[in-house]
Design a protein around this motif. Sequence first.
Motif, PDB file in Angstrom:
ATOM      1  N   TRP A 217      20.301 -53.987-103.900  1.00 49.16           N
ATOM      2  CA  TRP A 217      20.611 -53.708-102.496  1.00 49.16           C
ATOM      3  C   TRP A 217      21.753 -52.716-102.391  1.00 49.16           C
ATOM      4  CZ3 TRP A 217      25.405 -54.853-100.298  1.00 49.16           C
ATOM      5  CH2 TRP A 217      25.508 -54.575 -98.917  1.00 49.16           C
ATOM      6  N   ARG A 221      21.570 -49.039-100.767  1.00 45.21           N
ATOM      7  CA  ARG A 221      22.417 -48.772 -99.594  1.00 45.21           C
ATOM      8  C   ARG A 221      23.259 -47.521 -99.815  1.00 45.21           C
ATOM      9  NH1 ARG A 221      24.543 -50.739 -95.020  1.00 45.21           N
ATOM     10  NH2 ARG A 221      26.745 -50.340 -94.587  1.00 45.21           N
ATOM     11  N   ARG A 225      19.184 -45.894 -98.345  1.00 49.68           N
ATOM     12  CA  ARG A 225      17.875 -46.527 -98.181  1.00 49.68           C
ATOM     13  C   ARG A 225      18.038 -48.021 -97.929  1.00 49.68           C
ATOM     14  NH1 ARG A 225      16.735 -42.990-102.774  1.00 49.68           N
ATOM     15  NH2 ARG A 225      17.228 -44.724-104.156  1.00 49.68           N
ATOM     16  N   THR A 226      16.970 -48.635 -97.440  1.00 47.70           N
ATOM     17  CA  THR A 226      16.946 -50.085 -97.312  1.00 47.70           C
ATOM     18  C   THR A 226      16.651 -50.687 -98.676  1.00 47.70           C
ATOM     19  OG1 THR A 226      14.565 -50.237 -96.863  1.00 47.70           O
ATOM     20  CG2 THR A 226      16.026 -49.829 -94.980  1.00 47.70           C
ATOM     21  N   ARG A 232      17.140 -45.340 -94.384  1.00 47.94           N
ATOM     22  CA  ARG A 232      17.862 -46.030 -93.324  1.00 47.94           C
ATOM     23  C   ARG A 232      18.189 -45.039 -92.215  1.00 47.94           C
ATOM     24  NH1 ARG A 232      22.672 -47.280 -94.256  1.00 47.94           N
ATOM     25  NH2 ARG A 232      22.830 -49.125 -92.962  1.00 47.94           N
TER      26      ARG A 232
END
Length: 248
Positions: A217, A221, A225-226, A232
């Motif tokens: 994650w 991030r 990006r997600t 994102r």
Amino acid sequence: MTQHVDNADTAVERIHTPGVATPPVSRRWRRPAMIVFAVAAIAYVAYKLPPYLGLDPNEAPIPTDSPAHYAVLVGHVFAGSIALLTAVLQLWPWLRRKHPAVHRFTGRVYLVAGALPAAVLAVSAYPQVPGAGRVAVVVAGTLWSVTAVLGWIAARRKRYAEHRRWMVYSFAIMWGYGVWVFVFANAFYYVVGLDEATSMEAARWGGWISNLVIAHWWMERTAGRTIIGTPRRSRKRRETVESAPDVR
């Protein structure tokens, strides 16, 4: 080479497409985070390693059923300690920027004297692994070694963003399986009240998987990006889209 290390440290797979949020990597948290990480690593090694320094099977916290089993256990503990301590140096931003040669050297030590032997010995000891969660040991050990090797290959090919990603995954698995398994198992048993077998099963899976998910994650991030890899949208872009008039 210093330029390459700086690029790998500060520009990790950035996405610069319009409307995509790419949060800056804050430096404020780096020093306290590194201090906490280093102290935790040293404390864990100081707690786990001493019973094996005398090479006496009777002092081992984990019972062994043969000299070969004890030798594998000692090798795993020693190699794991090397991996944990060199990982601290590998993640130290200042060392990467100012002393890239030291960074490369400690990376080789992490791979050759730490991650690979520790993971191989953990997997080879599968028949003697006590308690629940034995399959988790094999899976974690395999992924730990594979990610470390892929990180080394990426560095050799000068693909520094890939190198960083794979090594972050490798460190996450190692830390999750070593430190968090210890923490989770005791929390599940003494705080939650689960039985010993359930606590160990949950800890041996949950420790490294949760850490790996968090690492993934964070990598996504910082790349804008997600967690599933989609771009994102920035808050400004979302507000623009939401306030656009309906022309249908």
